[in-house]
Design an enzyme around this catalytic site. Structure first.
Site, PDB file in Angstrom:
ATOM      1  NE  ARG A  66      -3.877   1.908   1.862  1.00  0.00           N
ATOM      2  CZ  ARG A  66      -3.979   2.397   3.404  1.00  0.00           C
ATOM      3  NH1 ARG A  66      -3.348   1.886   4.214  1.00  0.00           N
ATOM      4  NH2 ARG A  66      -5.006   3.578   3.445  1.00  0.00           N
ATOM      5  CG  HIS A  70      -1.526   5.313  -0.519  1.00  0.00           C
ATOM      6  ND1 HIS A  70      -1.776   5.744   0.890  1.00  0.00           N
ATOM      7  CD2 HIS A  70      -2.112   4.538  -0.905  1.00  0.00           C
ATOM      8  CE1 HIS A  70      -3.298   5.262   0.628  1.00  0.00           C
ATOM      9  NE2 HIS A  70      -3.401   4.703  -0.190  1.00  0.00           N
ATOM     10  CG  ASP A  71       5.804   6.666  -3.421  1.00  0.00           C
ATOM     11  OD1 ASP A  71       5.974   8.452  -3.377  1.00  0.00           O
ATOM     12  OD2 ASP A  71       7.088   6.725  -3.941  1.00  0.00           O
ATOM     13  CG  ASP A  78       7.884  11.670  -5.693  1.00  0.00           C
ATOM     14  OD1 ASP A  78       7.299  10.607  -4.730  1.00  0.00           O
ATOM     15  OD2 ASP A  78       7.742  12.938  -6.235  1.00  0.00           O
ATOM     16  CG  ASN A  98      -1.105   8.535   3.048  1.00  0.00           C
ATOM     17  OD1 ASN A  98      -1.872   8.075   2.928  1.00  0.00           O
ATOM     18  ND2 ASN A  98      -0.792  10.292   2.512  1.00  0.00           N
ATOM     19  N   PRO A 168      -7.232   7.376  -4.365  1.00  0.00           N
ATOM     20  CG  PRO A 168      -7.339   5.203  -5.537  1.00  0.00           C
ATOM     21  CD  PRO A 168      -6.474   6.577  -5.290  1.00  0.00           C
ATOM     22  CG  HIS A 198      -9.241  -3.732  -1.633  1.00  0.00           C
ATOM     23  ND1 HIS A 198      -9.256  -2.338  -1.648  1.00  0.00           N
ATOM     24  CD2 HIS A 198      -7.076  -3.246  -1.538  1.00  0.00           C
ATOM     25  CE1 HIS A 198      -9.193  -1.783  -1.545  1.00  0.00           C
ATOM     26  NE2 HIS A 198      -7.809  -1.388  -1.189  1.00  0.00           N
ATOM     27  CB  THR A 199      -6.658 -10.474  -2.224  1.00  0.00           C
ATOM     28  OG1 THR A 199      -6.682 -12.001  -2.177  1.00  0.00           O
ATOM     29  CG2 THR A 199      -4.970 -10.459  -2.743  1.00  0.00           C
TER      30      THR A 199
END
Length: 327
Positions: A66, A70-71, A78, A98, A168, A198-199
């Site tokens: 994750r 999210h990066d 980066d 976050n 999202p 999401h598994t």
């Protein structure tokens, strides 16, 4: 109506093409063997630390995966998500998607220390560490492998506003999810495949409360079982965790089977099987793990190539939590 649909898909294709052209210069400089000469033990060192961390806590695999996601969705891949707040940097860690949510920073610190020791100097970027750690986490939990393209450099700034805008949210509907991924140069297949992450892992009550109390496209017994964990009242039990699928410590295709059975944990999850254009792909992945694994790997490579800093751009941080020469 046909003209409207045609304009939408023309716009979608044009956006992806423009994004691809903008990103191509950085992408061309990324290569799986980037550290082959400068630090031949880099990848094996990262793998060793990740494997130990996931063995200690299997949920950590989902957390590291994750972090990479999210990066990449904020200013590209980066390493900006790793920067702590300072007098000059407003950290992405405090952005709404976050805060009290992303985790695994201590493991990244451990990886950075080990790989810098193996290399003799800060040669491997924090952005590359996130990309490799994501792959190694998936493998450690039984998922597919892929060749990670390397050579990213680290940002010297963060963008919490971008995190609030680009990541999202769990209450988005399908068109909003598609637009979120389209903005990153990712298509519908990438969207459905990457959400297969999401598994593994868990989600906080605050992210699925609305789905289990307000939505109708959810199995009633499943919703009732979650209400014991997640009370209706906002602020009560917000951080209580529930697994994202029923085999949440194993990387498999169970997530898609759960969606077919109306057991998606988040509103956004169930949107992929809700009478829309992604239903068929969900069905395919539910019975064809090989297809899911292959598409997930390809989409991870694609996501990892979002707007990398290369060449003389950015820096190679000595400490993933702060920019170099910070006092």
């Amino acid at each position: 109506m046909a003209s409207s649909h045609g304009n939408y898909y023309f716009s979608l294709i044009l956006s992806v093409l423009v994004f691809a052209i903008v990103a191509s210069s950085g992408l061309s400089q990324l290569t799986p063997d980037y550290y082959e000469n400068s630090c031949p033990n880099a990848l094996s060192t990262i793998k060793s630390v990740v494997k130990a961390a996931v063995k200690k806590e299997r949920r950590m695999g989902a957390s590291l995966l994750r972090l990479h996601f999210h990066d990449c969705f904020v200013n590209g891949c980066d390493g900006s998500i790793l920067l702590d707040p300072t007098s000059t940097i407003e950290s992405e860690k405090n952005a709404l998607p976050n805060k009290n949510s992303v985790r695994g920073f201590e493991v990244v610190d451990e990886i950075k220390h080990a790989v810098d020791e193996a290399c003799g100097n800060p040669i491997v970027s924090c952005a590359d560490i996130l990309a490799v750690a994501a792959r190694d986490s998936v493998v450690a939990l039984g998922g597919p492998t892929w060749d990670v393209r390397l050579g990213r450099r680290d940002s010297t700034t963060a963008n919490p506003n971008g995190a609030n805008t680009n990541l999202p949210a769990p209450f988005l509907d399908l068109p909003q999810l598609m637009k979120s991924f389209q903005d990153q140069g990712l298509d519908e297949k990438d969207l459905v495949a990457l959400y297969g992450a999401h598994t593994i892992g868990s989600a906080r009550c605050v992210t699925y409360r609305g789905h289990i109390y307000n939505d109708t496209n959810i199995d009633p017994k499943f919703a009732n079982s979650l209400r014991y964990i997640c009370p209706r009242d906002v602020g009560v039990g917000d951080d209580n965790l529930a697994p994202l699928d029923c085999t949440a410590t194993k990387f498999d295709s169970q997530y898609y089977s759960d969606l077919i059975n109306k057991k998606g944990l988040l509103h956004s999850d169930q949107e992929f099987f809700n009478g829309g254009p992604t239903d068929q792909l969900v069905k395919e992945y539910s019975y064809n793990s090989k297809a899911f694994f292959q598409d997930f790997a390809n989409s991870m490579i694609k996501m990892g190539n979002i707007q990398p800093l290369t060449g003389e751009q950015g820096e190679i941080r000595a400490n993933c939590r702060k920019v170099n020469n910070y006092y």
